[in-house]
Scaffold this active site. Structure first.
Site, PDB file in Angstrom:
ATOM      1  N   ARG A   1       0.831  -1.216   0.000  1.00  0.00           N
ATOM      2  CA  ARG A   1       0.000   0.000   0.000  1.00  0.00           C
ATOM      3  C   ARG A   1       0.859   1.258   0.000  1.00  0.00           C
ATOM      4  NH1 ARG A   1      -5.080   0.036   2.428  1.00  0.00           N
ATOM      5  NH2 ARG A   1      -4.573   1.876   3.641  1.00  0.00           N
TER       6      ARG A   1
ATOM      7  N   ARG B   1       9.603   5.841  -3.378  1.00  0.00           N
ATOM      8  CA  ARG B   1       9.880   6.780  -4.470  1.00  0.00           C
ATOM      9  C   ARG B   1      11.305   7.284  -4.430  1.00  0.00           C
ATOM     10  NH1 ARG B   1       5.495  10.158  -2.320  1.00  0.00           N
ATOM     11  NH2 ARG B   1       3.600   9.303  -3.239  1.00  0.00           N
TER      12      ARG B   1
ATOM     13  N   ARG C   1      -8.599  -6.577  13.827  1.00  0.00           N
ATOM     14  CA  ARG C   1      -7.864  -5.741  14.775  1.00  0.00           C
ATOM     15  C   ARG C   1      -8.775  -4.597  15.160  1.00  0.00           C
ATOM     16  NH1 ARG C   1      -3.906  -7.556  17.456  1.00  0.00           N
ATOM     17  NH2 ARG C   1      -2.777  -5.583  17.544  1.00  0.00           N
TER      18      ARG C   1
ATOM     19  N   ARG D   1       0.222   5.566  16.517  1.00  0.00           N
ATOM     20  CA  ARG D   1       0.386   6.903  15.952  1.00  0.00           C
ATOM     21  C   ARG D   1      -0.363   7.944  16.756  1.00  0.00           C
ATOM     22  NH1 ARG D   1      -2.797   5.582  10.216  1.00  0.00           N
ATOM     23  NH2 ARG D   1      -4.780   5.068  11.192  1.00  0.00           N
TER      24      ARG D   1
ATOM     25  N   GLU E   1      -3.452   6.348  19.051  1.00  0.00           N
ATOM     26  CA  GLU E   1      -4.110   5.088  18.667  1.00  0.00           C
ATOM     27  C   GLU E   1      -3.352   3.885  19.203  1.00  0.00           C
ATOM     28  OE1 GLU E   1      -6.078   6.164  14.334  1.00  0.00           O
ATOM     29  OE2 GLU E   1      -4.678   4.516  14.500  1.00  0.00           O
TER      30      GLU E   1
ATOM     31  N   TYR F   1      -9.663  -5.000   3.384  1.00  0.00           N
ATOM     32  CA  TYR F   1      -8.993  -3.787   3.854  1.00  0.00           C
ATOM     33  C   TYR F   1      -9.212  -2.684   2.815  1.00  0.00           C
ATOM     34  CZ  TYR F   1      -4.976  -1.214   5.943  1.00  0.00           C
ATOM     35  OH  TYR F   1      -4.142  -0.307   6.537  1.00  0.00           O
TER      36      TYR F   1
ATOM     37  N   ASP G   1      -9.905   1.028   1.278  1.00  0.00           N
ATOM     38  CA  ASP G   1      -9.852   2.471   1.476  1.00  0.00           C
ATOM     39  C   ASP G   1     -11.213   3.022   1.067  1.00  0.00           C
ATOM     40  OD1 ASP G   1      -7.272   2.609   2.398  1.00  0.00           O
ATOM     41  OD2 ASP G   1      -6.399   2.809   0.401  1.00  0.00           O
TER      42      ASP G   1
HETATM   43  N1  UDP Z   1       3.484   0.896   7.882  1.00  0.00           N
HETATM   44  C1  UDP Z   1       4.718   0.834   8.488  1.00  0.00           C
HETATM   45  N2  UDP Z   1       5.249   1.973   9.009  1.00  0.00           N
HETATM   46  C2  UDP Z   1       4.614   3.163   8.948  1.00  0.00           C
HETATM   47  C3  UDP Z   1       3.354   3.227   8.300  1.00  0.00           C
HETATM   48  C4  UDP Z   1       2.814   2.071   7.798  1.00  0.00           C
HETATM   49  O1  UDP Z   1       5.313  -0.219   8.587  1.00  0.00           O
HETATM   50  O2  UDP Z   1       5.146   4.166   9.463  1.00  0.00           O
HETATM   51  C5  UDP Z   1       2.899  -0.364   7.351  1.00  0.00           C
HETATM   52  C6  UDP Z   1       2.075  -1.102   8.380  1.00  0.00           C
HETATM   53  O3  UDP Z   1       2.240  -2.486   8.167  1.00  0.00           O
HETATM   54  C7  UDP Z   1       0.680  -0.692   8.053  1.00  0.00           C
HETATM   55  C8  UDP Z   1       0.739  -0.622   6.524  1.00  0.00           C
HETATM   56  O4  UDP Z   1       2.046  -0.098   6.273  1.00  0.00           O
HETATM   57  O5  UDP Z   1      -0.259  -1.635   8.480  1.00  0.00           O
HETATM   58  C9  UDP Z   1      -0.317   0.257   5.894  1.00  0.00           C
HETATM   59  O6  UDP Z   1      -0.248   1.546   6.427  1.00  0.00           O
HETATM   60  P1  UDP Z   1      -1.362   2.631   6.186  1.00  0.00           P
HETATM   61  O7  UDP Z   1      -0.828   3.923   6.654  1.00  0.00           O
HETATM   62  O8  UDP Z   1      -1.839   2.509   4.790  1.00  0.00           O
HETATM   63  O9  UDP Z   1      -2.485   2.109   7.196  1.00  0.00           O
HETATM   64  P2  UDP Z   1      -3.895   2.725   7.665  1.00  0.00           P
HETATM   65  O10 UDP Z   1      -3.791   4.211   7.610  1.00  0.00           O
HETATM   66  O11 UDP Z   1      -4.935   2.132   6.747  1.00  0.00           O
HETATM   67  O12 UDP Z   1      -4.029   2.210   9.052  1.00  0.00           O
END
Ligand code: UDP
Length: 375
Positions: free
Chosen positions: A179, A183, A256, A287, A312, A360, A362
């Site tokens: 996801r 870059r 989860r 986060r 969270e 999952y 979006d």
């Molecule tokens: N992820 C990570 N480090 C980060 C952010 C995301 O390893 O700092 C990984 C983690 O496995 C997470 C996945 O990337 O479940 C998808 O992150 P995303 O931000 O898309 O998750 P959401 O916002 O849907 O919770």
């Protein structure tokens, strides 16, 4: 009770878009919602003049012009651009993984230097896969090592992911990490999509706009009187848990869940950005979200004297908790496919959304899916 064309179980995004599309075709809808407010996980509460995303940060992003135009026809979206920062043991790194991250991690300044560093760091993982005869990464750890190398995996992915999913990265599917963009340009925009933003005035305006022609009831649990609810309409749109629909006959799907700790702070600007990911294991939350930055930019941040911050905490779901993320590992996916086989033969019921499709999603693909559904 009045008879409807559709009963819609759940007022989250899929249910709300379905209600809107049905009404546009002249159909009548009753939307029933278990919680005391509408909107599913999009629901916002206004605190100190700030729209607080009560069920986690929601950023709408898409390259699908029709989807973008559709949501903007309900409420205009702003130009919010997601640029989260990772905090690993007190050191900050830009996300997603881009030239800024590579510079912060290794001091490399050009794409060629960054690529060389990743090549060097992924060699071990590639060799191991070859030795095992695997052509594709078999789990999230292998996928991450191949994408960005060991340093980034260990500092920015491993701890965060294991906190988020409560499972070792070697047991998680690789798509979760795909996801995130990687870059070789200096670009901190988290998404690759053409369009991105949040509704001006908050997500409740989107939900209210989508539900404007539907009858709605909150605090109503479909399963408490299934027969009665099934009799109020010709067809059903079900957005709840698919395993619950089938009485858990094959077993329970796993999710989860997230626990939120929200604090109003007496300062205008706490962390200077919406999202900071705490990527080490030792910090118990995943986060920290400062909500005002979704809709307040420049001087507006300081014109609002307070701020609202949410931390969270990710935990395993148990009965009675809110299911947030489907755990799409092999065990759960195969259980889901048994339920899906039943759903495919069901007449007059549309299953849609993260819980009913155990996916999952979006927001934008969910809107696309609703637009493509025969409602
Ligand atoms: N992820 C990570 N480090 C980060 C952010 C995301 O390893 O700092 C990984 C983690 O496995 C997470 C996945 O990337 O479940 C998808 O992150 P995303 O931000 O898309 O998750 P959401 O916002 O849907 O919770």
């Amino acid at each position: 009770m009045k008879h409807y064309d559709y009963l819609i179980v759940g007022s989250g995004l899929f249910g709300a878009v379905a209600a809107y599309l049905a009404a546009r075709k002249g159909k009548t809808c009753l939307v029933i919602e278990k919680r005391s407010q509408l909107g599913g996980n999009l629901y916002c509460e206004n605190m100190e003049g700030i729209n607080v995303h009560m069920y986690g940060p929601h950023i709408f992003h898409t390259s699908d012009r029709e989807v973008w135009d559709f949501v903007n026809s309900i409420v205009p979206f702003n130009r919010y651009t997601n640029m989260p920062v990772a905090n690993y043991k007190g050191t900050l790194y830009n996300l997603p993984f881009n030239m800024n991250t590579f510079y912060q991690m290794w001091g490399v300044k050009t794409p060629a230097e960054a690529q060389a560093k990743i090549e060097e760091q992924k060699a071990e993982a590639v060799a191991k896969m070859k030795a095992d005869g695997a052509c594709e990464p078999r789990n999230l750890e292998e996928q991450a090592l191949i994408l960005v190398g060991r340093d980034i995996y260990e500092k920015l992915i491993k701890g965060y992911t294991e906190k988020q999913w409560g499972r070792p990265c070697t047991e998680l599917p690789s798509f979760i990490i795909r996801r995130l963009p990687v870059r070789f340009v200096y670009d901190n925009n988290y998404f690759n999509d053409s369009y991105q933003g949040v509704p001006v005035g908050g997500y409740n305006l989107l939900i209210n706009g989508l539900l404007k022609d539907a009858d709605t009831m909150t605090g109503v649990d479909f399963f408490e009187d299934r027969e009665k609810w099934m009799s109020v309409a010709d067809k059903v749109v079900f957005t709840g848990k698919i395993d619950e629909w089938y009485g858990y006959r094959y077993g329970k799907l796993e999710y989860r869940t997230v626990r939120f700790e929200t604090e109003v702070m007496d300062m205008p600007n706490y962390q200077g950005t919406t999202l900071v990911n705490y990527t080490e294991r030792e910090v118990p939350f995943t986060r920290s979200i400062e909500h005002k930055h979704f809709e307040m930019f420049g001087q507006a941040v300081y014109d609002c004297p307070k701020t609202v911050v949410t931390r969270e905490y990710s935990t395993e779901w148990k009965d009675g908790m809110e299911p947030f993320y489907p755990v799409n590992d092999e065990k759960n996916n195969s259980l889901y496919s048994q339920y899906k086989a039943l759903a495919d033969t069901e007449e007059g019921v549309i299953f849609g959304g993260r819980l009913a499709e155990y996916k999952y999603y979006d927001m934008a693909p969910l809107v696309r899916r609703a637009l493509d559904t025969q409602i």
